[in-house]
Each structure stands twice: as structure tokens, then as C-alpha cells.
Design an enzyme around this catalytic site. Structure first.
Site, PDB file in Angstrom:
ATOM      1  N   ASP A  23       0.791  -1.240   0.000  1.00  8.42           N
ATOM      2  CA  ASP A  23       0.000   0.000   0.000  1.00  8.42           C
ATOM      3  C   ASP A  23       0.822   1.290   0.000  1.00  8.42           C
ATOM      4  O   ASP A  23       0.482   2.262   0.691  1.00  8.42           O
ATOM      5  CB  ASP A  23      -0.965   0.007   1.204  1.00  8.42           C
ATOM      6  CG  ASP A  23      -1.932  -1.171   1.176  1.00  8.42           C
ATOM      7  OD1 ASP A  23      -1.891  -1.943   0.211  1.00  8.42           O
ATOM      8  OD2 ASP A  23      -2.716  -1.309   2.129  1.00  8.42           O
ATOM      9  N   LYS A 128      -6.549  -4.764  -3.007  1.00  4.55           N
ATOM     10  CA  LYS A 128      -7.122  -5.555  -1.906  1.00  4.55           C
ATOM     11  C   LYS A 128      -8.170  -4.727  -1.160  1.00  4.55           C
ATOM     12  O   LYS A 128      -7.916  -3.576  -0.801  1.00  4.55           O
ATOM     13  CB  LYS A 128      -6.006  -6.029  -0.960  1.00  4.55           C
ATOM     14  CG  LYS A 128      -5.202  -4.915  -0.306  1.00  4.55           C
ATOM     15  CD  LYS A 128      -4.113  -5.507   0.557  1.00  4.55           C
ATOM     16  CE  LYS A 128      -3.377  -4.520   1.397  1.00  4.55           C
ATOM     17  NZ  LYS A 128      -4.168  -3.589   2.196  1.00  4.55           N
ATOM     18  N   CYS A 161      -1.849  -2.813   7.766  1.00  2.00           N
ATOM     19  CA  CYS A 161      -1.859  -3.684   6.590  1.00  2.00           C
ATOM     20  C   CYS A 161      -0.622  -4.570   6.472  1.00  2.00           C
ATOM     21  O   CYS A 161      -0.705  -5.684   5.949  1.00  2.00           O
ATOM     22  CB  CYS A 161      -2.064  -2.857   5.336  1.00  2.00           C
ATOM     23  SG  CYS A 161      -3.745  -2.193   5.252  1.00  2.00           S
TER      24      CYS A 161
HETATM   25  N1  TIU Z   1      -2.526   0.136   4.404  1.00  3.10           N
HETATM   26  C1  TIU Z   1      -2.954   0.310   5.631  1.00  3.10           C
HETATM   27  O1  TIU Z   1      -2.224   0.097   6.599  1.00  3.10           O
HETATM   28  N2  TIU Z   1      -4.230   0.830   5.784  1.00  3.10           N
HETATM   29  C2  TIU Z   1      -4.636   1.566   6.872  1.00  3.10           C
HETATM   30  O2  TIU Z   1      -5.798   1.944   6.961  1.00  3.10           O
HETATM   31  N3  TIU Z   1      -3.676   1.888   7.789  1.00  3.10           N
HETATM   32  C3  TIU Z   1      -3.797   2.745   8.845  1.00  3.10           C
HETATM   33  O3  TIU Z   1      -2.863   2.811   9.643  1.00  3.10           O
HETATM   34  N4  TIU Z   1      -4.879   3.508   8.968  1.00  3.10           N
END
Ligand code: TIU
Length: 224
Positions: A23, A128, A161
């Protein structure tokens, strides 16, 4: 190859290992995206970009498989359960229009991986809908078809994530190593705790190491 890691050495074969970047999209790293709508200071996350770029380049030169993930939903939000959509009190919710387009929606500007780490041909890009990379993506089957057994992880955020994906991978039989300087959290204490809990109890979830430990063996100066 053998990398000096915690809690003990991590052995892997490049042909059976993928570098997974979780991400690294504008939504989390740049102002105006999902991360900021949740009340976070996103500037912390930018700091890992140079180390992650160096790792990505070295891994490409070594011929290893690269997997990029994005937290991304369909435009009609049919893959976003109400429990996720309605959670908390963000300034903008998933699907709302922000400065970088609709928040966490596929194809929007904010949903793109940052330029410095942009995917190249031959690399996998996985959208995802959940925090973990295996939920509703088919990625396990794709990795199995390619004979992948080991995973190197970077990306954001460490305890959300990235850790979820590492735990999902662990339960599916992969050996996973977290690249400590290629991952970041909006909460430094959570990053530190996640690293500790991943490698505790004899690598209960996986291994951790600074990216330099991997770069050293890729450049042929480490132990075999
Ligand atoms: N990619 C991921 O970690 N999504 C989140 O929403 N992370 C947060 O720390 N909010």
C-alpha cells in the site's frame, strides 16, 4: 542466501521469494488521502521512500518477483462492508471525493502507488479490499503457481496492513521477513511494538531485519 535477521538467520532462494510492498499509495503517504482523513500526520511515512526505492531497485536487478498492493475498493463500494465504511469519524469516508479523487477507490489519483516506487512491467499489482493482502485477492494461488515460499515485506502501515498481511502469509505457510526501515506507522511506538511481536517467541509471525542486511547478500558480500 542467508540474511542476518532477528530472531535468527533467514534463509531464502531468490527464485522462490517475492518482495511485497504494501500500500505505498498516495492515499497513505501524501496529504489529502485516507491516512490524513483519519487524523494522521502523513509526513512520517515519506521517510521510508528512499530505503524502499533502493531495496526495490536491488531486488529488480537480482531478478526477484515484486508484488505491489493497494488498498482499493470498487467504485460502487460493493466490496466495502458497512463495518469498514462507517467506522470512526474520519473527515472523509471511503468513496467520498477528496483532493486526490475518491478516497480508497480504484483508479483514482490517490489510489496510485507513489511515483518513486511505481510498478514496472512484469510486477504484480494487487488491489485488496481488506487490510490483509490475501483476503479476496486470489494472491495465494498466484504465488503458489509461481512457486513462491518466502516473502520480504515493506510498506505501510506497519501494524495495520503490513502486519495483517504477514500474519495471513504465516498462516498460509510462507516464511516472511519484515524490512525494518522500509515500513512505517503513523505511530512510531506501534511500529516498534509490531516489530517486537512479529519476531518474538522464535519468529512466531516472522523475521525482521534492516534492508541493508538483504542488500549485503544480494551484492554478494554476505554469507551464503
Ligand atoms: N494500508 C494500511 O495500513 N491501511 C490503513 O488503513 N492503515 C492505517 O494505519 N490507517
Amino acid at each position: 542466501m542467508r540474511v542476518e535477521a532477528n530472531p535468527f538467520a533467514f534463509d531464502f532462494d531468490i527464485d522462490k521469494t517475492a518482495l511485497v510492498l504494501i500500500d505505498m499509495q498516495r492515499d497513505f503517504i501524501e496529504p489529502g488521502g485516507f491516512g490524513e482523513t483519519l487524523g494522521n500526520d502523513v509526513s512520517l511515512l515519506e521517510a521510508i521512500v528512499p530505503a524502499t526505492q533502493t531495496m526495490l531497485q536491488a531486488w529488480r536487478e537480482a531478478g526477484g518477483l515484486v508484488v505491489h498492493t493497494r488498498e482499493a475498493h470498487a467504485a460502487d463500494l460493493s466490496d466495502c462492508p458497512p463495518a469498514k465504511l462507517n467506522r470512526g469519524s474520519p473527515t472523509l469516508r471511503i468513496g467520498d471525493v477528496g483532493p486526490m479523487g475518491r478516497i480508497l477507490v480504484k483508479g483514482e489519483v490517490g489510489n496510485q502507488i507513489i511515483e518513486a516506487l511505481a510498478p514496472v512491467e512484469g510486477e504484480l499489482v494487487i488491489d485488496k479490499p481488506g487490510k490483509g493482502m490475501f483476503y479476496a485477492t486470489g494472491l495465494h494461488e498466484t504465488l503458489q503457481a509461481r512457486g513462491i515460499t518466502h516473502l520480504l515485506f515493506g510498506g505501510v502501515t506497519t501494524e495495520v496492513c503490513v502486519q495483517t498481511s504477514m500474519r495471513e502469509a504465516n498462516d498460509r505457510g510462507y516464511d516472511g521477513l519484515l524490512l525494518e526501515d522500509c515500513t512505517e506507522s503513523y505511530f512510531p511506538a506501534f511500529k516498534a511494538a509490531a516489530i517486537d511481536m512479529i519476531r518474538a517467541q522464535g519468529a512466531i509471525v516472522g523475521w525482521t531485519a534492516p534492508s541493508n542486511a538483504v542488500l549485503t547478500v544480494l551484492r554478494g558480500t554476505g554469507s551464503d
